[in-house]
Design an enzyme around this catalytic site. Structure first.
Site, PDB file in Angstrom:
ATOM      1  CD1 TRP A   1      -2.574  -1.452  -0.120  1.00 30.72           C
ATOM      2  CD2 TRP A   1      -3.298  -0.897   1.930  1.00 30.72           C
ATOM      3  NE1 TRP A   1      -3.819  -2.005   0.045  1.00 30.72           N
ATOM      4  CE2 TRP A   1      -4.282  -1.682   1.296  1.00 30.72           C
ATOM      5  CE3 TRP A   1      -3.531  -0.446   3.227  1.00 30.72           C
ATOM      6  CZ2 TRP A   1      -5.489  -2.010   1.917  1.00 30.72           C
ATOM      7  CZ3 TRP A   1      -4.723  -0.767   3.847  1.00 30.72           C
ATOM      8  CH2 TRP A   1      -5.696  -1.546   3.195  1.00 30.72           C
TER       9      TRP A   1
ATOM     10  CG  HIS B   1       9.571  -1.059  -2.496  1.00 30.91           C
ATOM     11  ND1 HIS B   1       9.623   0.106  -3.211  1.00 30.91           N
ATOM     12  CD2 HIS B   1       8.574  -1.794  -3.037  1.00 30.91           C
ATOM     13  CE1 HIS B   1       8.687   0.073  -4.147  1.00 30.91           C
ATOM     14  NE2 HIS B   1       8.035  -1.074  -4.064  1.00 30.91           N
TER      15      HIS B   1
ATOM     16  CB  SER C   1       2.766  -1.962 -13.992  1.00 33.56           C
ATOM     17  OG  SER C   1       3.340  -0.710 -13.670  1.00 33.56           O
TER      18      SER C   1
ATOM     19  N   GLY D   1       1.489  -2.864  -6.254  1.00 30.66           N
ATOM     20  CA  GLY D   1       1.295  -1.536  -5.682  1.00 30.66           C
ATOM     21  C   GLY D   1      -0.073  -0.987  -6.039  1.00 30.66           C
ATOM     22  N   GLY D   2      -0.142  -0.264  -7.136  1.00 31.49           N
ATOM     23  CA  GLY D   2      -1.368   0.439  -7.536  1.00 31.49           C
ATOM     24  C   GLY D   2      -2.612  -0.425  -7.528  1.00 31.49           C
TER      25      GLY D   2
HETATM   26  C1  PEP Z   1       5.527  -1.899  -5.913  1.00 30.47           C
HETATM   27  O1  PEP Z   1       5.505  -0.797  -5.399  1.00 30.47           O
HETATM   28  O2  PEP Z   1       6.106  -2.825  -5.346  1.00 30.47           O
HETATM   29  C2  PEP Z   1       4.834  -2.084  -7.189  1.00 30.47           C
HETATM   30  C3  PEP Z   1       5.035  -3.173  -7.863  1.00 30.47           C
HETATM   31  O3  PEP Z   1       4.011  -1.054  -7.594  1.00 30.47           O
HETATM   32  P1  PEP Z   1       3.070  -1.067  -8.904  1.00 30.47           P
HETATM   33  O4  PEP Z   1       2.319  -2.370  -8.910  1.00 30.47           O
HETATM   34  O5  PEP Z   1       2.186   0.113  -8.732  1.00 30.47           O
HETATM   35  O6  PEP Z   1       3.964  -0.963 -10.083  1.00 30.47           O
END
Ligand code: PEP
Length: 257
Positions: free
Chosen positions: A14, A99, A217, A238-239
């Site tokens: 998150w 991260h 993503s 993430g998103g």
């Molecule tokens: C992340 O922050 O670990 C990530 C994979 O973000 P997103 O899915 O938004 O690319």
């Protein structure tokens, strides 16, 4: 995925999103639509202020809770920091370590990542260790060497009986939060290389037990193809983990027979 030897884990990250009331609203929304499938473990890594409440709120729908980072030491004068033991006592099971946003904005290095991995393991938390290359590094053709180095550093002096329980997340920096996803082949190739590094260091038994996720993503549309790769055992998201319906679709993709 290879469910015979290792766990499939879908984990949300998150980041700095969701207050306590938003966490409660998320839990209400996800509960009725949470898939009942038995294959995949689901984790939400939430801001530290939400861990204790999240453990309670997501218990019924079998979502384990993780933190987004921890300090490498077990106490001390480090204003604002949180130890692995604090996270564990709050009820979390996992902690994200290294991260790319921590490496980029908070100067975390492969050396501190290793110390944090040890802190997590000693406390009984499962570290989700993030590794990944920048676009420049990929274009220079050094991805595999760099990832091998990051994995070796992260696991330095970790005993085999602990190494088999860690989670590694391959997160190419150019794919995080950009909407640009690695192709399934690119993700599969790097995750396979990570397993080879672990095999060389710890042997086949440990290597085949380690869950290796892809992150960058991942979403409802591309999850199935990415997870079809034999060495991609889940996702760090993430998103798409901020919207219950989107997160659930990824869990469904991981739960397919
Ligand atoms: C992340 O922050 O670990 C990530 C994979 O973000 P997103 O899915 O938004 O690319």
């Amino acid at each position: 995925m290879n469910r015979r030897y290792r766990k499939t884990i879908i984990a949300g990250n998150w980041k700095m999103n969701n207050t306590l009331s938003q966490t409660k609203a998320f839990a209400e929304e996800i509960k009725p639509i949470m898939p009942k499938g038995k294959w995949c473990n689901v984790v939400l890594c939430v801001p530290a202020t939400n861990i204790q409440a999240a453990v309670r709120l997501f218990k019924d729908c079998h979502i384990a809770i993780g933190a987004e980072t921890c300090h490498e030491l077990d106490h001390g004068a480090y204003t604002g920091e949180i130890t692995a033991a604090m996270i564990k006592e709050a009820g979390a099971k996992y902690v994200i370590i290294g991260h790319s946003e921590r490496r980029q904005y908070y100067n975390e290095t492969d050396f501190t990542v290793n110390k944090k991995v040890h802190a997590a393991i000693e406390t009984g938390l499962i570290p989700i260790i993030c590794v990944g290359e920048s676009l420049e590094q990929r274009e220079l053709g050094v991805t595999m060497e760099l990832i091998a180095y990051q994995v070796k550093c992260a696991l330095a002096n970790v005993a085999p009986e602990n190494a088999r329980h860690v989670v590694i997340a391959y997160e190419p920096l150019w794919a995080i939060g950009t909407g640009k996803t690695a192709t399934a082949e690119q993700a599969g190739e790097v995750c396979q290389a990570i397993r080879t590094v672990i095999r060389k260091q710890y042997g086949a038994h440990v290597a085949r037990s380690v869950t290796i996720q892809y992150g960058g993503s991942m979403n409802a549309k591309n999850a199935e193809e990415l997870l079809a790769q034999p060495d991609v055992d889940g996702g760090l998201i993430g998103g798409a983990a901020l919207k219950p319906a989107d997160f659930v679709k990824i869990i469904e993709a991981a739960n397919q027979e």
